[in-house]
Design a protein around this motif. Structure first.
Motif, PDB file in Angstrom:
ATOM      1  N   ASP A 175       0.822  -1.211   0.000  1.00 37.33           N
ATOM      2  CA  ASP A 175       0.000   0.000   0.000  1.00 37.33           C
ATOM      3  C   ASP A 175       0.853   1.257   0.000  1.00 37.33           C
ATOM      4  N   GLY A 176       2.139   1.120   0.315  1.00 34.23           N
ATOM      5  CA  GLY A 176       3.032   2.258   0.281  1.00 34.23           C
ATOM      6  C   GLY A 176       3.069   3.023   1.589  1.00 34.23           C
ATOM      7  N   ASP A 177       4.086   3.850   1.733  1.00 26.17           N
ATOM      8  CA  ASP A 177       4.238   4.673   2.917  1.00 26.17           C
ATOM      9  C   ASP A 177       3.498   5.985   2.733  1.00 26.17           C
ATOM     10  N   ALA A 178       3.444   6.742   3.826  1.00 27.36           N
ATOM     11  CA  ALA A 178       2.826   8.057   3.750  1.00 27.36           C
ATOM     12  C   ALA A 178       3.664   9.000   2.895  1.00 27.36           C
ATOM     13  N   VAL A 179       4.941   8.686   2.764  1.00 25.40           N
ATOM     14  CA  VAL A 179       5.827   9.519   1.953  1.00 25.40           C
ATOM     15  C   VAL A 179       6.457   8.649   0.870  1.00 25.40           C
ATOM     16  N   GLU A 180       6.610   9.210  -0.313  1.00 19.76           N
ATOM     17  CA  GLU A 180       7.196   8.482  -1.430  1.00 19.76           C
ATOM     18  C   GLU A 180       8.712   8.670  -1.446  1.00 19.76           C
ATOM     19  N   ILE A 181       9.431   7.598  -1.779  1.00 19.33           N
ATOM     20  CA  ILE A 181      10.882   7.658  -1.907  1.00 19.33           C
ATOM     21  C   ILE A 181      11.230   8.098  -3.326  1.00 19.33           C
ATOM     22  N   GLU A 182      12.060   9.124  -3.431  1.00 13.40           N
ATOM     23  CA  GLU A 182      12.472   9.637  -4.733  1.00 13.40           C
ATOM     24  C   GLU A 182      13.948   9.338  -4.977  1.00 13.40           C
ATOM     25  N   PRO A 183      14.289   8.596  -6.030  1.00 12.90           N
ATOM     26  CA  PRO A 183      15.699   8.344  -6.336  1.00 12.90           C
ATOM     27  C   PRO A 183      16.416   9.624  -6.731  1.00 12.90           C
ATOM     28  N   ASN A 184      17.709   9.659  -6.498  1.00 13.85           N
ATOM     29  CA  ASN A 184      18.525  10.766  -6.996  1.00 13.85           C
ATOM     30  C   ASN A 184      18.540  10.732  -8.525  1.00 13.85           C
ATOM     31  N   TYR A 185      18.662  11.866  -9.142  1.00 14.39           N
ATOM     32  CA  TYR A 185      19.017  11.884 -10.561  1.00 14.39           C
ATOM     33  C   TYR A 185      20.374  12.559 -10.677  1.00 14.39           C
ATOM     34  N   ILE A 186      21.079  12.280 -11.747  1.00 14.97           N
ATOM     35  CA  ILE A 186      22.487  12.673 -11.855  1.00 14.97           C
ATOM     36  C   ILE A 186      22.685  13.551 -13.082  1.00 14.97           C
ATOM     37  N   VAL A 187      23.384  14.668 -12.876  1.00  9.83           N
ATOM     38  CA  VAL A 187      23.704  15.592 -13.957  1.00  9.83           C
ATOM     39  C   VAL A 187      25.218  15.801 -13.998  1.00  9.83           C
ATOM     40  N   SER A 188      25.709  16.277 -15.124  1.00 11.51           N
ATOM     41  CA  SER A 188      27.132  16.596 -15.211  1.00 11.51           C
ATOM     42  C   SER A 188      27.445  17.758 -14.272  1.00 11.51           C
ATOM     43  N   GLU A 189      28.695  17.857 -13.869  1.00 14.01           N
ATOM     44  CA  GLU A 189      29.099  18.968 -13.009  1.00 14.01           C
ATOM     45  C   GLU A 189      28.825  20.306 -13.685  1.00 14.01           C
ATOM     46  N   HIS A 190      29.057  20.363 -14.990  1.00  8.18           N
ATOM     47  CA  HIS A 190      28.784  21.596 -15.725  1.00  8.18           C
ATOM     48  C   HIS A 190      27.316  21.987 -15.631  1.00  8.18           C
ATOM     49  N   ASN A 191      26.420  21.018 -15.857  1.00  6.59           N
ATOM     50  CA  ASN A 191      24.993  21.329 -15.786  1.00  6.59           C
ATOM     51  C   ASN A 191      24.567  21.683 -14.366  1.00  6.59           C
ATOM     52  N   ALA A 192      25.191  21.058 -13.371  1.00  9.04           N
ATOM     53  CA  ALA A 192      24.881  21.403 -11.985  1.00  9.04           C
ATOM     54  C   ALA A 192      25.229  22.865 -11.708  1.00  9.04           C
ATOM     55  N   GLU A 193      26.349  23.306 -12.249  1.00 11.20           N
ATOM     56  CA  GLU A 193      26.751  24.701 -12.061  1.00 11.20           C
ATOM     57  C   GLU A 193      25.779  25.655 -12.752  1.00 11.20           C
ATOM     58  N   VAL A 194      25.257  25.246 -13.900  1.00 12.67           N
ATOM     59  CA  VAL A 194      24.267  26.073 -14.599  1.00 12.67           C
ATOM     60  C   VAL A 194      22.964  26.130 -13.800  1.00 12.67           C
ATOM     61  N   ILE A 195      22.505  24.966 -13.316  1.00 16.75           N
ATOM     62  CA  ILE A 195      21.260  24.897 -12.552  1.00 16.75           C
ATOM     63  C   ILE A 195      21.343  25.793 -11.318  1.00 16.75           C
TER      64      ILE A 195
END
Length: 378
Positions: free
Chosen positions: A85-105
């Protein structure tokens, strides 16, 4: 990633556009689930995930049969999850970006920050429609990502270091993990974004936290904080946490869980350097209150390193955020929240303990708020 600007389109309208395309593609009625007031939020979320994963996996199975490819398997963790039935909160996996894109974000402000959430939703929709490893790899790379989920990232980064180009490396990552498991991971994040955009309650916030450090961060006893219990490094002053970040520490699906996986770092400026991002979603629950809280990330590698992240979407006062390091484990989470709440801003940045800390909400006003926080090792 190229940000798609959406003008004055309302979040719920945008979500319904995505849902209608998913309905047409798979012959389902996600709208009847996600907008059903008779179901709790966790029931809506889990039923929608199961419906969409089943449809997407069936599409992959047909494509594999047509191409005479070896059929992939859905990881047991997903099979088991869809039977509960699931928990009250949903688990969200990490997503991964390049270091360059992280700096832009990290530079996004105002409307660009807000539109980034819309753009990510559309990108995850595109990923969910992929029928093969190659198609999914193309959508992941087109979306400015390196991987969805930490286990896939380990295979992808290994292929990059062996000399594969990014697209080929991502395909290897998808293939190694398994196409069906990869698609299921995408769907988990997609449904969370759709619910954030779709829910009509004002005073909600979707946060993205980028970890550009060598530390694996955990929020100790975070589940206890969902119900307001003491002894947790997650504290909700008002509202409820609906989705919270969690992923594997290594490429093994049974490896220890962390909230934020450490970066994949090889040398300064290396194009293969990649950054992990965690996602959380908080919503108001009732009355004249908003979504307000604080979480403390503790390093598994350095016992004295802690980063506190505060967020606030109050009912009448200004939205804001705050971020800082702590010298010791917090003994009073409410006091920590109040102190950081009083110093909140739309954008805040500081350098402490060889870390660049930055956190931004898209606007001081409004009840549908996006947040981006960055923890960067100097």
């Amino acid at each position: 990633m190229q940000i798609e600007h959406h003008g004055d389109v309302q979040p719920a309208d945008f979500a319904m556009q995505v849902i209608e395309r998913l309905n047409a593609r798979y012959g389902v009625r996600l709208d009847l689930i996600l907008t059903n007031p008779a179901l709790s939020l966790s029931e809506r979320r889990r039923t929608a995930q199961a419906m969409l994963i089943e449809a997407a996996v069936e599409q992959v199975s047909r494509a594999e049969e047509d191409s005479n490819e070896e059929p992939s398997e859905l990881a047991p963790e997903f099979e088991a999850m869809l039977k509960t039935d699931g928990d009250a909160v949903e688990i969200e996996p990490n997503y991964i970006v390049s270091e360059h894109n992280a700096e832009v974000i990290a530079t996004y402000r105002g409307r660009d920050l807000y539109d980034y959430v819309f753009t990510l939703t559309k990108r995850f929709e595109n990923m969910s429609a992929a029928k093969s490893e190659g198609q999914l790899a193309i959508e992941i790379v087109s979306g400015g990502l390196v991987s969805v989920g930490v286990p896939m990232a380990f295979y992808t980064i290994k292929a990059l270091r062996a000399g594969s180009a990014l697209l080929g490396a991502v395909k290897i990552g998808v293939t190694s993990l398994g196409m069906k498991t990869a698609i299921a991971t995408v769907v988990i994040i997609l449904v969370a974004f759709l619910l954030y955009l779709l829910l009509e309650n004002p005073k909600k916030i979707l946060g993205i936290v980028l970890n550009n450090t060598d530390q694996n961060f955990v929020v100790n006893n975070w589940r206890k904080g969902l119900d307001g219990d003491s002894g947790s490094d997650l504290y909700m002053a008002h509202g409820e946490m609906k989705s919270f970040m969690q992923d594997n520490e290594t490429g093994d699906l049974d490896s220890p869980k962390v909230q934020l996986k450490s970066r994949f770092f090889f040398s300064p400026g290396d194009p293969d350097n990649s950054v992990c991002a965690g996602v959380f979603f908080a919503d108001r629950n009732f009355g004249f209150r908003g979504s307000e809280g604080v979480m403390v990330f503790s390093s598994k590698e350095k016992s004295d390193l802690r980063v506190a992240l505060q967020f606030a979407v109050p009912y009448t006062k200004d939205n804001g955020t705050n971020i800082k390091t702590l010298d010791k484990a917090p003994s009073d989470m409410d006091a920590l929240f109040r102190d950081m709440y009083n110093g909140r801003k739309v954008h805040i940045a500081r350098t402490e303990k060889d870390l660049r800390l930055e956190s931004t909400v898209n606007d001081a006003r409004g009840g549908v708020v996006a947040l981006i926080s960055c923890i960067t090792q100097l």
